[in-house]
Design a protein around this motif. Structure first.
Motif, PDB file in Angstrom:
ATOM      1  N   LEU A   1       8.158 -19.723  19.614  1.00 36.35           N
ATOM      2  CA  LEU A   1       8.825 -19.380  18.362  1.00 36.35           C
ATOM      3  C   LEU A   1       7.915 -19.754  17.206  1.00 36.35           C
ATOM      4  CD1 LEU A   1      11.295 -18.429  16.759  1.00 36.35           C
ATOM      5  CD2 LEU A   1      12.219 -20.762  16.953  1.00 36.35           C
TER       6      LEU A   1
ATOM      7  N   LEU B   1       7.306 -20.039  13.313  1.00 41.91           N
ATOM      8  CA  LEU B   1       8.057 -20.156  12.068  1.00 41.91           C
ATOM      9  C   LEU B   1       7.093 -20.246  10.894  1.00 41.91           C
ATOM     10  CD1 LEU B   1      10.771 -22.529  13.485  1.00 41.91           C
ATOM     11  CD2 LEU B   1      10.992 -20.090  12.979  1.00 41.91           C
TER      12      LEU B   1
ATOM     13  N   TYR C   1      12.751 -14.133   8.340  1.00 46.64           N
ATOM     14  CA  TYR C   1      13.842 -14.798   7.630  1.00 46.64           C
ATOM     15  C   TYR C   1      14.651 -13.771   6.843  1.00 46.64           C
ATOM     16  CZ  TYR C   1      10.936 -18.974   8.516  1.00 46.64           C
ATOM     17  OH  TYR C   1      10.148 -19.937   9.092  1.00 46.64           O
TER      18      TYR C   1
ATOM     19  N   ARG D   1      17.895 -21.381   8.051  1.00 44.21           N
ATOM     20  CA  ARG D   1      17.515 -22.049   9.299  1.00 44.21           C
ATOM     21  C   ARG D   1      18.192 -21.374  10.493  1.00 44.21           C
ATOM     22  NH1 ARG D   1      19.661 -28.016   8.468  1.00 44.21           N
ATOM     23  NH2 ARG D   1      18.864 -27.545   6.383  1.00 44.21           N
TER      24      ARG D   1
ATOM     25  N   ALA E   1      16.008 -19.010  12.368  1.00 39.70           N
ATOM     26  CA  ALA E   1      15.145 -19.652  13.360  1.00 39.70           C
ATOM     27  C   ALA E   1      15.944 -20.008  14.613  1.00 39.70           C
ATOM     28  CB  ALA E   1      14.503 -20.900  12.772  1.00 39.70           C
TER      29      ALA E   1
ATOM     30  N   TYR F   1      15.352 -18.462  18.331  1.00 36.94           N
ATOM     31  CA  TYR F   1      15.178 -19.302  19.513  1.00 36.94           C
ATOM     32  C   TYR F   1      16.074 -18.815  20.650  1.00 36.94           C
ATOM     33  CZ  TYR F   1      15.253 -23.413  22.521  1.00 36.94           C
ATOM     34  OH  TYR F   1      15.183 -24.262  23.610  1.00 36.94           O
TER      35      TYR F   1
ATOM     36  N   VAL G   1       8.241 -24.406  20.056  1.00 39.29           N
ATOM     37  CA  VAL G   1       8.498 -24.093  18.650  1.00 39.29           C
ATOM     38  C   VAL G   1       7.300 -24.535  17.819  1.00 39.29           C
ATOM     39  CG1 VAL G   1      10.038 -24.445  16.693  1.00 39.29           C
ATOM     40  CG2 VAL G   1      10.980 -24.356  19.009  1.00 39.29           C
TER      41      VAL G   1
ATOM     42  N   GLY H   1       5.621 -24.494  13.790  1.00 37.00           N
ATOM     43  CA  GLY H   1       5.857 -24.280  12.371  1.00 37.00           C
ATOM     44  C   GLY H   1       4.608 -24.533  11.562  1.00 37.00           C
TER      45      GLY H   1
ATOM     46  N   GLY I   1       7.198 -23.825   7.407  1.00 36.32           N
ATOM     47  CA  GLY I   1       7.716 -23.647   8.758  1.00 36.32           C
ATOM     48  C   GLY I   1       7.815 -24.935   9.542  1.00 36.32           C
TER      49      GLY I   1
ATOM     50  N   MET J   1      11.315 -25.949   9.348  1.00 37.75           N
ATOM     51  CA  MET J   1      12.112 -25.054  10.181  1.00 37.75           C
ATOM     52  C   MET J   1      11.944 -25.394  11.662  1.00 37.75           C
ATOM     53  SD  MET J   1      13.540 -23.060   7.907  1.00 37.75           S
ATOM     54  CE  MET J   1      13.990 -21.442   8.536  1.00 37.75           C
ATOM     55  N   ALA J   2      10.709 -25.716  12.066  1.00 37.41           N
ATOM     56  CA  ALA J   2      10.444 -26.045  13.464  1.00 37.41           C
ATOM     57  C   ALA J   2      11.158 -27.332  13.867  1.00 37.41           C
ATOM     58  CB  ALA J   2       8.939 -26.176  13.695  1.00 37.41           C
TER      59      ALA J   2
ATOM     60  N   THR K   1      14.937 -26.745  14.001  1.00 39.16           N
ATOM     61  CA  THR K   1      15.285 -25.962  15.189  1.00 39.16           C
ATOM     62  C   THR K   1      15.249 -26.825  16.437  1.00 39.16           C
ATOM     63  OG1 THR K   1      14.383 -23.946  14.181  1.00 39.16           O
ATOM     64  CG2 THR K   1      14.652 -23.940  16.577  1.00 39.16           C
TER      65      THR K   1
END
Length: 261
Positions: free
Chosen positions: A51, A53, A83, A100, A103, A107, A123, A125, A129, A132-133, A136
């Motif tokens: 993923l 981000l 996003y 968020r 994200a 996932y 994940v 970022g 990001g 965000m990572a 998540t």
């Protein structure tokens, strides 16, 4: 009603890498149709999920097809959400607020994707990001690993350091950290790291002026206080963007690190 992460549309996108297929996807996220980029190795078989981000907001720091293909060429199925509110997606991006969920839903998309090996989703970022990572990975206890590259970890620190971003932050958050501390805290994963389960790799250039290395120092310090599995790669001569050859080397190394977890 659709479930979060369900793919609604999938269309071929020109790939800059002959070993990788790219697709634009529309997927369901918290009641919104959100867009993203999906990359798959052309070679048949299943792969671990990745993923990606992105950083920035809106037109700043958009997902770059070549970057996504680069990670896919290391042997991953890569999903990179644009996003909400971007490139035809519904809603409005709000810098690690309700977006968020885009994200989190991406996932879920990877976890259920037919070519992703069961239970193996990493994940990553970059820049904004990073927040965000981490969020998540805090939300999803089965994340295999998390990498923060030049990543934001503290939204209070971003407000203090990035004077040029204060107008945007006040707009999306609702005001200053003094007036709305709970909103900045909600966007700051340092306050919730006790809930994180995945091992963490931190990558940062010590000359970074976009996201100061203090973000990574604070993240590393807090994780070590919690006896969490964390590794840090700091680079004295680099800023937010690494030279191409070094960038490729680090990508290969972090891919190996992920697959070892």
């Amino acid at each position: 009603m659709y479930r979060n992460g369900e793919i609604l549309e999938k269309e071929r996108f020109p790939s800059p890498n002959p070993t990788v297929h790219l697709f634009t996807v529309t997927y369901w996220s918290d009641g919104l149709k959100v867009k993203g980029l999906l990359a798959e190795p052309r070679t048949e078989g299943n792969y671990e999920g990745f993923l990606y981000l992105r950083g920035g907001i809106k037109n700043v720091g958009q997902v770059r097809p070549a970057r996504i293909a680069q990670f896919a060429s290391e042997g991953f199925i890569v999903m990179a959400p644009f996003y909400r509110g971007n490139q035809g997606g519904e809603g409005n991006e709000d810098f690690a607020g309700e977006d968020r969920m885009d994200a989190f839903s991406a996932y879920e998309l990877l976890r259920s994707y037919h070519r992703v090996e069961s239970g193996l989703v990493h994940v990553f970022g970059f820049s904004r990001g990073g927040v965000m990572a981490l969020l998540t990975s805090i939300e999803n206890k089965d994340v295999s690993s998390v990498v923060c590259w030049g990543g934001v970890s503290d939204m209070f620190l971003t407000y203090d350091e990035r004077v040029d971003m204060r107008r945007m932050l006040k707009r999306v958050v609702g005001g200053t950290p003094t007036k709305f501390p709970e909103q900045y805290e909600w966007r700051t994963p340092l306050y919730f790291l006790e809930e994180l389960r995945a091992p963490v790799l931190i990558i940062h250039g010590e000359k970074d002026d976009n996201v100061s290395i203090e973000h990574s120092y604070r993240l590393e310090k807090r994780l070590k206080e919690l006896n969490h599995d964390v590794e840090s790669w700091y680079f004295k001569g680099y800023d937010h963007y690494f030279p191409p050859a070094e960038n490729r080397r680090v990508v290969r190394e972090l891919a190996r690190w992920m697959k070892s977890k």
